[in-house]
Design a protein around this motif. Sequence first.
Motif, short mmCIF file in Angstrom:
data_model
loop_
_atom_site.label_atom_id
_atom_site.label_comp_id
_atom_site.label_asym_id
_atom_site.label_seq_id
_atom_site.Cartn_x
_atom_site.Cartn_y
_atom_site.Cartn_z
N LEU A 85 0.82 -1.20 0.00
CA LEU A 85 0.00 0.00 0.00
C LEU A 85 0.86 1.26 0.00
O LEU A 85 1.95 1.29 0.57
N GLN A 86 0.36 2.28 -0.66
CA GLN A 86 0.96 3.60 -0.58
C GLN A 86 0.46 4.23 0.71
O GLN A 86 -0.72 4.55 0.86
N ALA A 87 1.37 4.38 1.67
CA ALA A 87 0.98 4.80 3.02
C ALA A 87 1.53 6.18 3.36
O ALA A 87 2.71 6.46 3.14
N ALA A 88 0.64 7.02 3.90
CA ALA A 88 1.03 8.37 4.31
C ALA A 88 0.63 8.59 5.76
O ALA A 88 -0.23 7.89 6.31
N ALA A 89 1.26 9.58 6.38
CA ALA A 89 1.01 9.87 7.79
C ALA A 89 0.62 11.31 8.00
O ALA A 89 1.07 12.21 7.27
N ALA A 105 9.55 9.09 7.92
CA ALA A 105 10.56 8.08 7.62
C ALA A 105 9.94 6.71 7.37
O ALA A 105 10.50 5.87 6.66
N ALA A 106 8.77 6.47 7.98
CA ALA A 106 8.11 5.17 7.83
C ALA A 106 7.10 5.15 6.68
O ALA A 106 6.57 4.08 6.34
N SER A 107 6.83 6.30 6.08
CA SER A 107 5.81 6.41 5.04
C SER A 107 6.40 6.17 3.66
O SER A 107 7.59 6.38 3.43
N SER A 108 5.55 5.75 2.73
CA SER A 108 5.98 5.64 1.34
C SER A 108 5.46 6.80 0.50
O SER A 108 5.88 6.99 -0.63
N VAL A 109 4.54 7.57 1.08
CA VAL A 109 4.04 8.80 0.45
C VAL A 109 4.25 9.94 1.44
O VAL A 109 3.75 9.88 2.56
N LEU A 110 5.00 10.95 1.03
CA LEU A 110 5.24 12.09 1.90
C LEU A 110 4.26 13.21 1.57
O LEU A 110 4.21 13.66 0.43
N LEU A 111 3.51 13.61 2.56
CA LEU A 111 2.60 14.74 2.38
C LEU A 111 3.36 16.04 2.58
O LEU A 111 4.37 16.08 3.30
N PRO A 112 2.91 17.13 1.98
CA PRO A 112 3.52 18.43 2.27
C PRO A 112 3.46 18.70 3.77
O PRO A 112 2.47 18.35 4.43
N ILE A 150 -3.64 4.56 2.10
CA ILE A 150 -4.01 4.55 3.51
C ILE A 150 -3.28 5.69 4.22
O ILE A 150 -2.12 5.98 3.93
N VAL A 151 -3.98 6.34 5.14
CA VAL A 151 -3.42 7.46 5.89
C VAL A 151 -3.55 7.15 7.39
O VAL A 151 -4.65 6.90 7.89
N VAL A 152 -2.42 7.16 8.07
CA VAL A 152 -2.39 6.97 9.52
C VAL A 152 -2.35 8.34 10.18
O VAL A 152 -1.44 9.14 9.91
#
Length: 239
Positions: free
Chosen positions: A34-38, A63-70, A114-116
């Motif tokens: 999954l493409q995961a963002a926080a 650091a743990a995400s595969s998608v970095l949000l602004p 998925i967004v944590v």
Amino acid sequence: MSTALSLFVTGTDTEIGKTLVSSALLRGFVREGLQAAAMKPIAAGAFELDGVLHNEDADQLDAASSVLLPPDMRTPYLLKEPAAPHIAAALENVVLDLERIVACHAEAVTRADIVVVEGVGGFRVPLTATQDTADLAVALNLPVVLVVGMRLGCISHALLSAEAIAARGLTLAGWVANRVDPDMTFPDENIASIREHLARAYDAPLLGIVPHLNPISAERAADRLDIPRLLQTLRHAQR
């Protein structure tokens, strides 16, 4: 409408491993393809690095995400003082607006599978004179994962937190036992008690037991989490 999954991570207290478990969840989701963002919507305790404000927890999540949000989307409210958010916000003349956070989350779920969302402190930490982190969880309307810091008093803290989550009409998707105190007596018995109570009252499964890690490792913590079970619960809750 976005079909992305999302969840809200809260804890029985502050300093009980919400960021470690949130990071471990992110690592686990990435392992599942999954493409995961926080998001860390409110972070108190910022430091400047090369002219840019940072927060240790938010950086760990990135650091743990595969998608970095602004940064402004990941953390709409980055406060300098390491204090309770309503106190830190007052010092900076900032009003913590839940609608802004909800808008950032609505955009975030269009950018990932998925967004944590990691909360701040425990479930009832004040944000304003009239709102707290429980109101934030309700505004986002997300399933909740509860991180229980395993130490003396954890059973009451876990049951009170679960009761508060349910009282707000939110789904307790599961809980994680985090061994913050390596010298705690009867940890297995405490975990068994919490497990029994939360399963019976809220049908909330134990998603994993994170051992006391030194050094802390989100990768190793992810090994201890039942990510497929959590994903199944989240997908069911989204229907």
